[in-house]
Design a protein around this motif. Sequence first.
Motif, PDB file in Angstrom:
ATOM      1  N   ILE A   1       0.843  -1.116  -0.316  1.00 19.36           N
ATOM      2  CA  ILE A   1      -0.089  -0.136   0.110  1.00 19.36           C
ATOM      3  C   ILE A   1       1.085   1.625  -0.654  1.00 19.36           C
ATOM      4  N   TRP A   2       1.362   1.241   0.675  1.00 19.50           N
ATOM      5  CA  TRP A   2       2.872   2.324   0.814  1.00 19.50           C
ATOM      6  C   TRP A   2       3.267   3.101  -0.408  1.00 19.50           C
ATOM      7  N   GLN A   3       3.845   1.142  -0.670  1.00 18.62           N
ATOM      8  CA  GLN A   3       4.520   1.442  -2.251  1.00 18.62           C
ATOM      9  C   GLN A   3       3.693   2.331  -3.419  1.00 18.62           C
ATOM     10  N   SER A   4       2.383   2.120  -3.277  1.00 15.83           N
ATOM     11  CA  SER A   4       1.009   2.274  -4.672  1.00 15.83           C
ATOM     12  C   SER A   4       0.815   4.234  -3.980  1.00 15.83           C
ATOM     13  N   LEU A   5       1.040   4.025  -2.810  1.00 16.47           N
ATOM     14  CA  LEU A   5       0.623   5.540  -2.428  1.00 16.47           C
ATOM     15  C   LEU A   5       1.663   6.157  -2.862  1.00 16.47           C
ATOM     16  N   TYR A   6       3.020   6.103  -2.624  1.00 18.00           N
ATOM     17  CA  TYR A   6       3.918   6.619  -2.912  1.00 18.00           C
ATOM     18  C   TYR A   6       4.003   6.816  -4.524  1.00 18.00           C
ATOM     19  N   ASN A   7       3.761   5.598  -5.513  1.00 13.29           N
ATOM     20  CA  ASN A   7       4.287   5.612  -6.998  1.00 13.29           C
ATOM     21  C   ASN A   7       2.894   7.122  -7.272  1.00 13.29           C
ATOM     22  N   MET A   8       2.068   6.958  -6.800  1.00 14.27           N
ATOM     23  CA  MET A   8       0.520   7.395  -7.637  1.00 14.27           C
ATOM     24  C   MET A   8       1.390   9.207  -7.566  1.00 14.27           C
ATOM     25  N   MET A   9       1.906   9.429  -6.933  1.00  6.28           N
ATOM     26  CA  MET A   9       1.963  10.938  -6.951  1.00  6.28           C
ATOM     27  C   MET A   9       3.788  11.350  -7.214  1.00  6.28           C
ATOM     28  N   ARG A  10       4.345  10.387  -7.356  1.00  4.20           N
ATOM     29  CA  ARG A  10       5.925  10.546  -7.256  1.00  4.20           C
ATOM     30  C   ARG A  10       6.033  11.215  -8.977  1.00  4.20           C
ATOM     31  N   VAL A  11       4.989  11.332 -10.398  1.00  2.00           N
ATOM     32  CA  VAL A  11       5.674  12.098 -11.841  1.00  2.00           C
ATOM     33  C   VAL A  11       5.135  12.940 -11.205  1.00  2.00           C
ATOM     34  N   ARG A  12       4.284  13.152  -9.824  1.00  5.94           N
ATOM     35  CA  ARG A  12       3.919  14.833 -10.014  1.00  5.94           C
ATOM     36  C   ARG A  12       4.949  15.463  -8.999  1.00  5.94           C
ATOM     37  N   GLY A  13       5.666  15.153  -8.669  1.00  6.50           N
ATOM     38  CA  GLY A  13       7.221  16.140  -8.057  1.00  6.50           C
ATOM     39  C   GLY A  13       7.133  15.701  -6.161  1.00  6.50           C
ATOM     40  N   TYR A  14       5.713  14.444  -5.893  1.00  5.57           N
ATOM     41  CA  TYR A  14       5.269  14.615  -4.256  1.00  5.57           C
ATOM     42  C   TYR A  14       6.219  13.815  -4.290  1.00  5.57           C
ATOM     43  N   THR A  15       7.293  13.835  -3.751  1.00  4.44           N
ATOM     44  CA  THR A  15       8.328  12.605  -3.108  1.00  4.44           C
ATOM     45  C   THR A  15       8.980  13.034  -2.014  1.00  4.44           C
ATOM     46  N   THR A  16       7.947  14.297  -1.277  1.00  6.07           N
ATOM     47  CA  THR A  16       8.219  14.887   0.393  1.00  6.07           C
ATOM     48  C   THR A  16       7.197  15.328   0.723  1.00  6.07           C
ATOM     49  N   GLY A  17       7.403  15.697   1.722  1.00  5.81           N
ATOM     50  CA  GLY A  17       6.842  17.163   1.770  1.00  5.81           C
ATOM     51  C   GLY A  17       5.399  17.097   2.586  1.00  5.81           C
TER      52      GLY A  17
END
Length: 387
Positions: A102-118
């Motif tokens: 689940i964590w990886q899926s949620l991270y993948n959902m927004m990484r292309v938009r640059g939301y890899t922190t914050g």
Amino acid sequence: MTASQNSIVQVETFYLRVSKPQLPHMGRLVPMNEQGYIVDPDNGTIYPGDDRTLLLKISCADGTVGWGETYGIVAAGVVRELVSDVIGPFLIGKSPLDVQAIWQSLYNMMRVRGYTTGFWLDALAAADIALWDLCGKLLNQPVYKLLGGQRRTRVPAYITSIQGADLAERLEHVAQLHAEGFRAFKVHAATSFDAVELIRLMRARFAEIEIMLDLHWCFTAAEAVSIARQIEPHRVAFLEAPCHTEDIDGLARVAAATSIPVAAGEEWRTVYDAHLRLKTGALAVVQPEMGRTGITQFIRICQLAELHHARVAPHATIGFGIFMAASLHASSVIESLSLHEVQNHFVHKYLGHFDTAMQCEQGFYRLPEGPGLGIAPKDSLWQYLVP
């Protein structure tokens, strides 16, 4: 238990605020804006003038509940919206036992938009902690069992808040805490009248204690090296956040120029953040913060630190208790653990509003007990709820 019984049916957030008197900073009051924030005049960081946190509750079809908490002291509404609009709907129908997927899926959902922190990762941290709590409860095991097994039954703690209006008062506060059983203390250069002199006085009075210095990302690499050389004779255990967080090359230059071990990591959210710093060889100590990483990334950061032969000294930011319980579960399984920070001015403040055996006394944390994280809110906590 069938898959439908342990599937997630509801995700809720709870924003808590507790008013408190504003205390002087370095002898004077710092102006507070209409949102209740102050900006520290020394390190430029924004803080709330009251106590705040954001809790997350995930409920399963069979009535089992998991609790999470994130670093919700600034703009908590951002995290609440991310949970209600994105994370909550995604979790409905999922099994908590798939927590890492689940964590990886949620991270993948927004990484292309640059939301890899914050804020996005802060929201993931709260959900991740709650999911691990659910896993433990559904399997009737404490979370540390699910993480590979407990290596220690108590966790050594170091003090992070030395109070006092001048050097003499601060030294006496150290003496008081020393009498209570604490043997490790961190000085903050951004909030001390004279950090170098305080360290000298502490070392002269207490030969056996461990002393750390936090530079709060306030200095250039060259300035940090100068400070490090002044305190090297006083056996400092580590130098924390010596230069700006984005200055990875500077971090390496500081480490190469001083014999003091360099520490960093409280602002990291993922193992990817850790990798960028650890691969330079600069870090001797990593400091994951559970309220920002969640359990999944906390453990991955610690595993990477061990690969690089670095010690782990978890950071403990301001929270009401749930992510501290998660941090202790994770810390109890880490082989390379050295010390765990304690916000000594905060740790006992709200624990009375939770069912938990967790405590910090005589220099050690006592771990929570029971399935899951071993902590849950009492009804008295909800007096601080903000709609």
